[in-house]
Design a protein around this motif. Sequence first.
Motif, short mmCIF file in Angstrom:
data_model
loop_
_atom_site.label_atom_id
_atom_site.label_comp_id
_atom_site.label_asym_id
_atom_site.label_seq_id
_atom_site.Cartn_x
_atom_site.Cartn_y
_atom_site.Cartn_z
N VAL A 81 1.03 -1.23 0.13
CA VAL A 81 0.13 0.00 -0.07
C VAL A 81 0.92 1.29 0.12
O VAL A 81 0.48 2.30 -0.50
CB VAL A 81 -0.92 -0.06 1.07
CG1 VAL A 81 -1.62 1.19 1.54
CG2 VAL A 81 -1.98 -1.14 1.06
N ALA B 237 1.28 3.43 -3.16
CA ALA B 237 0.16 4.31 -3.53
C ALA B 237 -0.01 5.52 -2.66
O ALA B 237 -0.22 6.54 -3.01
CB ALA B 237 -1.07 3.33 -3.33
N ALA C 242 -6.85 -2.64 -0.62
CA ALA C 242 -5.79 -3.66 -0.89
C ALA C 242 -6.24 -4.88 -0.05
O ALA C 242 -6.43 -4.72 1.07
CB ALA C 242 -4.44 -3.28 -0.43
N LEU D 35 -6.61 -3.31 -5.05
CA LEU D 35 -5.13 -3.55 -5.20
C LEU D 35 -4.96 -4.99 -4.57
O LEU D 35 -4.90 -5.15 -3.37
CB LEU D 35 -4.44 -2.50 -4.28
CG LEU D 35 -2.96 -2.86 -4.23
CD1 LEU D 35 -2.13 -2.94 -5.53
CD2 LEU D 35 -2.43 -1.47 -3.36
N ASN E 287 0.18 -6.26 -6.46
CA ASN E 287 1.24 -5.46 -5.70
C ASN E 287 1.47 -4.26 -6.60
O ASN E 287 2.37 -3.59 -6.17
CB ASN E 287 2.59 -6.28 -5.52
CG ASN E 287 2.55 -7.30 -4.22
OD1 ASN E 287 1.41 -7.38 -3.50
ND2 ASN E 287 3.75 -7.85 -4.11
N GLY F 127 0.80 -0.97 -6.00
CA GLY F 127 0.45 0.10 -5.34
C GLY F 127 0.52 1.34 -6.06
O GLY F 127 -0.29 2.21 -5.95
#
Length: 165
Positions: A17, A20, A63, A85, A116, A118
């Motif tokens: 995460v 992101a 996520a 995600l 993955n 992100g």
Amino acid sequence: MAKIAVIMGSKSDWGVVKPAVDVIRSFGVETEVRVISAHRTPEEAHEFTVSAKDRGIEVIICAAGKAAHLGGVIAAGTTLPVIGLPVKTDMMGGLDSLLSIVQMPSGIPVATVGVNGGENAGLLALQILGVKYPEIANLLSVYKSKMKNKINEDDAALQQELKQL
């Protein structure tokens, strides 16, 4: 100003995460980052969903790994755009997460990025906001221009190296 929520099913997803959150914040966009489980904290997931718009959230990134129901649970309760995600797992390398997120029933769309992915989740959220906020769209144009310039510089450097062979 715009606000993006980024939620993860488990704190162990933070490594996926973080890119992101980093890219979103690099554009000056506020983030709300939470750990909420679709299965272990369903009441919190519901409360988050029904109050998101009132808190100024305009896009939600979810996520999750394995069963990866978080994005679908959130999307079922809101009209805000939701981005899934998928998180890589030991069991199937993230394919289980990807399929759980991308195979939503009709009427409950969840946009999905790669396992993955992100940074791409953050960029997609920014692009969605760019439709409403010209300043974000302009920053995205600059961002993409920098990527283009880097590739062109790398190509020029490679061409120079190849000439010397």
